[in-house]
Design an enzyme around this catalytic site. Structure first.
Site, PDB file in Angstrom:
ATOM      1  N   ASN A  10       0.873  -1.174   0.000  1.00  0.00           N
ATOM      2  CA  ASN A  10       0.000   0.000   0.000  1.00  0.00           C
ATOM      3  C   ASN A  10       0.908   1.221   0.000  1.00  0.00           C
ATOM      4  O   ASN A  10       1.494   1.550   1.016  1.00  0.00           O
ATOM      5  CB  ASN A  10      -0.893  -0.032   1.258  1.00  0.00           C
ATOM      6  CG  ASN A  10      -1.722   1.238   1.412  1.00  0.00           C
ATOM      7  OD1 ASN A  10      -1.777   2.068   0.501  1.00  0.00           O
ATOM      8  ND2 ASN A  10      -2.369   1.389   2.561  1.00  0.00           N
ATOM      9  N   TRP A  11       1.006   1.846  -1.165  1.00  0.00           N
ATOM     10  CA  TRP A  11       1.948   2.972  -1.286  1.00  0.00           C
ATOM     11  C   TRP A  11       1.420   4.226  -0.599  1.00  0.00           C
ATOM     12  O   TRP A  11       2.109   5.225  -0.506  1.00  0.00           O
ATOM     13  CB  TRP A  11       2.222   3.266  -2.763  1.00  0.00           C
ATOM     14  CG  TRP A  11       2.992   2.187  -3.470  1.00  0.00           C
ATOM     15  CD1 TRP A  11       3.485   1.023  -2.921  1.00  0.00           C
ATOM     16  CD2 TRP A  11       3.382   2.162  -4.848  1.00  0.00           C
ATOM     17  NE1 TRP A  11       4.147   0.299  -3.867  1.00  0.00           N
ATOM     18  CE2 TRP A  11       4.102   0.961  -5.072  1.00  0.00           C
ATOM     19  CE3 TRP A  11       3.198   3.033  -5.930  1.00  0.00           C
ATOM     20  CZ2 TRP A  11       4.628   0.630  -6.322  1.00  0.00           C
ATOM     21  CZ3 TRP A  11       3.719   2.693  -7.170  1.00  0.00           C
ATOM     22  CH2 TRP A  11       4.430   1.502  -7.364  1.00  0.00           C
ATOM     23  N   LYS A  12       0.166   4.233  -0.196  1.00  0.00           N
ATOM     24  CA  LYS A  12      -0.457   5.414   0.423  1.00  0.00           C
ATOM     25  C   LYS A  12      -0.223   6.631  -0.490  1.00  0.00           C
ATOM     26  O   LYS A  12      -0.171   6.458  -1.705  1.00  0.00           O
ATOM     27  CB  LYS A  12       0.071   5.602   1.844  1.00  0.00           C
ATOM     28  CG  LYS A  12      -0.094   4.308   2.674  1.00  0.00           C
ATOM     29  CD  LYS A  12       0.138   4.470   4.129  1.00  0.00           C
ATOM     30  CE  LYS A  12      -0.074   3.125   4.831  1.00  0.00           C
ATOM     31  NZ  LYS A  12       0.113   3.187   6.272  1.00  0.00           N
ATOM     32  N   HIS A  96      -9.364   1.176   4.862  1.00  0.00           N
ATOM     33  CA  HIS A  96      -8.091   1.313   5.589  1.00  0.00           C
ATOM     34  C   HIS A  96      -8.303   2.219   6.806  1.00  0.00           C
ATOM     35  O   HIS A  96      -9.105   3.160   6.752  1.00  0.00           O
ATOM     36  CB  HIS A  96      -7.028   1.902   4.659  1.00  0.00           C
ATOM     37  CG  HIS A  96      -5.653   1.829   5.246  1.00  0.00           C
ATOM     38  ND1 HIS A  96      -5.199   2.750   6.158  1.00  0.00           N
ATOM     39  CD2 HIS A  96      -4.665   0.922   5.092  1.00  0.00           C
ATOM     40  CE1 HIS A  96      -3.961   2.410   6.529  1.00  0.00           C
ATOM     41  NE2 HIS A  96      -3.619   1.308   5.888  1.00  0.00           N
ATOM     42  N   GLU A  98      -6.648   4.591   7.909  1.00  0.00           N
ATOM     43  CA  GLU A  98      -6.436   6.023   7.653  1.00  0.00           C
ATOM     44  C   GLU A  98      -7.675   6.641   7.021  1.00  0.00           C
ATOM     45  O   GLU A  98      -7.982   7.813   7.258  1.00  0.00           O
ATOM     46  CB  GLU A  98      -5.185   6.203   6.764  1.00  0.00           C
ATOM     47  CG  GLU A  98      -3.918   5.949   7.577  1.00  0.00           C
ATOM     48  CD  GLU A  98      -2.751   5.392   6.782  1.00  0.00           C
ATOM     49  OE1 GLU A  98      -2.758   5.476   5.545  1.00  0.00           O
ATOM     50  OE2 GLU A  98      -1.815   4.862   7.427  1.00  0.00           O
ATOM     51  N   GLU A 168      -5.083  -4.962  10.521  1.00  0.00           N
ATOM     52  CA  GLU A 168      -4.033  -3.981  10.772  1.00  0.00           C
ATOM     53  C   GLU A 168      -4.294  -3.288  12.106  1.00  0.00           C
ATOM     54  O   GLU A 168      -5.123  -2.379  12.189  1.00  0.00           O
ATOM     55  CB  GLU A 168      -4.024  -2.922   9.664  1.00  0.00           C
ATOM     56  CG  GLU A 168      -3.759  -3.483   8.293  1.00  0.00           C
ATOM     57  CD  GLU A 168      -3.213  -2.414   7.338  1.00  0.00           C
ATOM     58  OE1 GLU A 168      -2.144  -2.649   6.784  1.00  0.00           O
ATOM     59  OE2 GLU A 168      -3.839  -1.359   7.185  1.00  0.00           O
ATOM     60  N   GLY A 174       3.001   2.156  10.779  1.00  0.00           N
ATOM     61  CA  GLY A 174       3.990   3.225  10.633  1.00  0.00           C
ATOM     62  C   GLY A 174       4.701   3.592  11.923  1.00  0.00           C
ATOM     63  O   GLY A 174       5.385   4.611  11.991  1.00  0.00           O
ATOM     64  N   SER A 213       3.836  -2.330  10.252  1.00  0.00           N
ATOM     65  CA  SER A 213       5.293  -2.452  10.421  1.00  0.00           C
ATOM     66  C   SER A 213       5.828  -3.832  10.050  1.00  0.00           C
ATOM     67  O   SER A 213       6.756  -4.325  10.677  1.00  0.00           O
ATOM     68  CB  SER A 213       5.711  -2.060  11.852  1.00  0.00           C
ATOM     69  OG  SER A 213       5.349  -0.718  12.121  1.00  0.00           O
ATOM     70  N   GLY A 234       3.046  -1.046   4.216  1.00  0.00           N
ATOM     71  CA  GLY A 234       3.196   0.378   3.911  1.00  0.00           C
ATOM     72  C   GLY A 234       4.657   0.684   3.617  1.00  0.00           C
ATOM     73  O   GLY A 234       5.175   0.402   2.542  1.00  0.00           O
ATOM     74  N   GLY A 235       5.337   1.221   4.617  1.00  0.00           N
ATOM     75  CA  GLY A 235       6.713   1.707   4.468  1.00  0.00           C
ATOM     76  C   GLY A 235       7.652   0.784   3.701  1.00  0.00           C
ATOM     77  O   GLY A 235       8.356   1.230   2.774  1.00  0.00           O
TER      78      GLY A 235
HETATM   79  P1  13P Z   1       3.344   0.252   7.633  1.00  0.00           P
HETATM   80  O1  13P Z   1       3.830  -1.039   7.001  1.00  0.00           O
HETATM   81  O2  13P Z   1       4.097   1.455   7.161  1.00  0.00           O
HETATM   82  O3  13P Z   1       3.275   0.129   9.127  1.00  0.00           O
HETATM   83  O4  13P Z   1       1.839   0.468   7.114  1.00  0.00           O
HETATM   84  C1  13P Z   1       0.938  -0.554   7.218  1.00  0.00           C
HETATM   85  C2  13P Z   1      -0.289  -0.173   6.471  1.00  0.00           C
HETATM   86  O5  13P Z   1      -1.034   0.688   6.881  1.00  0.00           O
HETATM   87  C3  13P Z   1      -0.558  -0.870   5.203  1.00  0.00           C
HETATM   88  O6  13P Z   1      -1.843  -0.621   4.758  1.00  0.00           O
END
Ligand code: 13P
Length: 252
Positions: A10-12, A96, A98, A168, A174, A213, A234-235
């Protein structure tokens, strides 16, 4: 039941089209031999078509980070499942944390988006998870139950196997704080049990990803758990090498 591992990046709100193209070009040779996992990248809307083109012919599939529930209409700024489908998208992240936190997403709208994704033949990745406050307050199971019940309302046993759930924990996103494999497995097992209550044996086919993470250093241990069938990243998905290492470790 053997469930195929699914790892999605997920590149956000990261990567312009040219940056996304460069990332996929770098990723392709690193994962070209991977057959044991489904690999998905989820860029921003403006980057999707470039990434679809860059990933064509490879084992990398493309997903969106959201979809609207209507096919078309007066919804300024929104994008529908059929539009994404035509652009070459095969997966859609829905709900998600967010989006729940910053954009008013609720279990009701998650359910509407989920139905739209299924109608357009997109594979939905439905996100659920508790906040730190909820976990510390002993409310994790209740929160997940409510999210599953509302988010999956009206879904049938025939449909459930085609839906991916991403667990999640919000406190792990993050933050560098990962749930321990045991803690994550306990929660994944709870989710599987709830799905069994709702859908019977069909729940065995549902892939439940862990997100929060996940990185190359912990993907093996996490995905080795009985009810953890992949990851939503994510990251660590923003660099080709770390994403490729994470995938390879997860299936090793
Ligand atoms: P991180 O891997 O950066 O913690 O993000 C997880 C995430 O929200 C994937 O959708």
């Amino acid at each position: 039941m053997a469930r195929k591992v699914i790892i999605a990046g997920n590149w956000k709100m990261n990567k312009t089209a040219s940056e996304g193209k460069a990332l996929v070009e770098e990723l392709k040779p690193l994962v070209s031999e991977v057959t044991e996992a489904e690999i998905v990248v989820c860029p921003t809307f403006t980057t999707i078509s470039t990434v679809v083109e860059a990933a064509a012919g490879s084992n990398i599939k493309v997903g969106s980070q959201n979809i609207h529930w209507a096919e078309s209409g007066a919804f300024t700024g929104e994008i529908s499942a059929v539009m994404l489908k035509e652009a070459g998208v095969e997966y859609a992240i829905i709900g998600h944390s967010e989006r729940r936190q910053y954009f008013g997403e609720t279990d009701v709208t998650v359910n509407q988006r989920l139905k739209a994704a299924l109608a357009a033949n997109l594979i939905p990745i439905v996100c659920i998870g508790e906040t730190l406050e909820e976990r510390e307050g002993g409310k994790t199971e209740k929160v997940l139950f409510t999210q599953l019940e509302g988010g999956l309302a009206d879904i049938t046993a025939e449909q459930i196997g085609g839906i991916v759930i991403a667990y999640e924990p919000v406190w792990a996103i993050g933050t560098g704080k990962t749930a321990t494999p045991e803690m994550a497995e306990e929660t994944h097992n709870y989710i599987r049990c709830q799905l069994k209550d709702m859908f019977g044996d069909a729940a065995e086919a549902v892939r439940i990803q862990y997100g929060g993470s996940m990185k190359p250093e912990n993907s093996a241990e996490l995905v080795a758990q009985k009810n953890i069938d992949g990851g939503l990243i994510g990251g660590a998905s923003l660099k080709a090498e770390s994403f490729a290492d994470l995938i390879k470790n997860a299936i090793a």
